[in-house]
Design a protein around this motif. Structure first.
Motif, short mmCIF file in Angstrom:
data_model
loop_
_atom_site.label_atom_id
_atom_site.label_comp_id
_atom_site.label_asym_id
_atom_site.label_seq_id
_atom_site.Cartn_x
_atom_site.Cartn_y
_atom_site.Cartn_z
N MET A 119 0.81 -1.02 0.15
CA MET A 119 -0.06 -0.09 0.27
C MET A 119 0.84 1.09 0.08
SD MET A 119 -2.99 1.10 2.64
CE MET A 119 -3.25 -0.68 2.89
N ASP A 120 0.71 2.21 -0.94
CA ASP A 120 1.45 3.19 -1.01
C ASP A 120 1.18 4.22 0.21
OD1 ASP A 120 -0.78 5.09 -1.68
OD2 ASP A 120 -0.22 4.65 -3.83
N LYS A 121 1.81 5.34 0.18
CA LYS A 121 1.97 6.42 1.20
C LYS A 121 0.44 7.13 1.34
CE LYS A 121 3.57 9.07 4.65
NZ LYS A 121 2.84 8.56 5.95
N LYS A 122 0.03 7.49 0.22
CA LYS A 122 -0.99 8.29 0.10
C LYS A 122 -2.33 7.35 0.32
CE LYS A 122 -3.70 10.88 -3.56
NZ LYS A 122 -3.91 11.01 -5.04
N THR A 123 -2.30 6.31 0.02
CA THR A 123 -3.45 5.17 0.52
C THR A 123 -3.45 5.05 2.12
OG1 THR A 123 -3.37 4.33 -1.51
CG2 THR A 123 -4.63 3.04 0.07
N GLU A 124 -2.11 4.75 2.53
CA GLU A 124 -2.01 4.60 4.11
C GLU A 124 -2.61 5.88 4.70
OE1 GLU A 124 1.80 3.68 5.40
OE2 GLU A 124 1.99 1.95 4.03
N ASP A 125 -2.32 7.05 4.37
CA ASP A 125 -2.77 8.45 4.77
C ASP A 125 -4.31 8.33 4.89
OD1 ASP A 125 -0.11 9.14 5.31
OD2 ASP A 125 0.13 10.53 3.77
N PHE A 126 -4.78 8.21 3.69
CA PHE A 126 -6.35 8.08 3.51
C PHE A 126 -6.88 7.24 4.47
CE2 PHE A 126 -9.94 6.27 1.91
CZ PHE A 126 -10.89 7.24 1.74
N TYR A 127 -6.45 5.98 4.62
CA TYR A 127 -7.10 5.31 5.55
C TYR A 127 -7.06 5.51 6.87
CZ TYR A 127 -8.33 1.94 2.01
OH TYR A 127 -8.86 1.38 0.53
N SER A 128 -5.96 6.30 7.12
CA SER A 128 -5.33 6.48 8.47
C SER A 128 -6.33 7.87 8.96
CB SER A 128 -4.06 7.46 8.66
OG SER A 128 -3.90 8.00 10.02
N ARG A 129 -6.80 8.63 8.01
CA ARG A 129 -7.65 9.80 8.31
C ARG A 129 -9.06 9.35 8.22
NH1 ARG A 129 -4.82 12.18 4.08
NH2 ARG A 129 -6.63 11.89 2.87
N LEU A 130 -9.35 8.09 7.50
CA LEU A 130 -10.81 7.84 7.48
C LEU A 130 -11.05 6.91 8.97
CD1 LEU A 130 -13.50 7.10 6.29
CD2 LEU A 130 -12.21 5.03 5.35
N LYS A 131 -10.09 6.40 9.42
CA LYS A 131 -10.22 5.62 10.78
C LYS A 131 -10.34 6.69 11.60
CE LYS A 131 -7.94 2.46 13.95
NZ LYS A 131 -7.11 1.57 14.40
N GLU A 132 -9.68 7.88 11.75
CA GLU A 132 -9.66 8.77 12.81
C GLU A 132 -11.26 9.40 12.65
OE1 GLU A 132 -7.51 12.76 14.11
OE2 GLU A 132 -6.44 11.62 12.78
N GLU A 133 -11.53 9.89 11.63
CA GLU A 133 -12.76 10.46 11.22
C GLU A 133 -13.97 9.37 11.87
OE1 GLU A 133 -13.53 12.15 7.57
OE2 GLU A 133 -11.54 13.12 7.40
N LEU A 134 -13.98 8.11 11.36
CA LEU A 134 -15.05 7.27 11.96
C LEU A 134 -14.70 7.06 13.40
CD1 LEU A 134 -14.68 4.62 9.16
CD2 LEU A 134 -16.42 6.19 9.56
N SER A 135 -13.96 7.04 13.86
CA SER A 135 -13.63 6.72 15.53
C SER A 135 -14.25 7.87 16.17
CB SER A 135 -12.25 6.71 15.86
OG SER A 135 -11.75 5.33 15.34
#
Length: 94
Positions: free
Chosen positions: A1-17
């Motif tokens: 997984m590239d850095k951009k995708t990792e950042d996206f999922y990290s932000r999504l997880k934070e928002e959902l949490s």
């Protein structure tokens, strides 16, 4: 997984949490080519979860939208499903 995708999922997880009490109902939306066997792959990924899956073909029949409403236990489980279906050819997550 590239850095951009990792950042996206990290932000999504934070928002959902921060915005949702888990477990909670979550709505997935995908678009993929109709000729693709990906619809069956998506359905199998959500099998035995009590998911409500609806599909609708585009006017031209080239694409199919797939909506999945399912109760998920956590923000990480939502992201895990996105990652699980991300290898389906031509899939677009909305």
């Amino acid at each position: 997984m590239d850095k951009k995708t990792e950042d996206f999922y990290s932000r999504l997880k934070e928002e959902l949490s921060n915005s949702t009490l888990w477990p909670s109902e979550y709505l997935y939306k995908f678009i993929l080519p109709s000729s693709n066997s990906g619809i069956a792959k998506i359905e199998s990924e959500f099998n035995d979860m009590g998911a409500v899956i609806t599909t609708q073909q585009s006017k031209t029949g080239k694409f199919t939208s797939v909506s999945i409403s399912v109760t998920m236990p956590s923000a990480q489980s939502v992201i895990d499903k996105y990652i699980a279906v991300s290898d389906i050819e031509g899939i677009i997550s909305l």
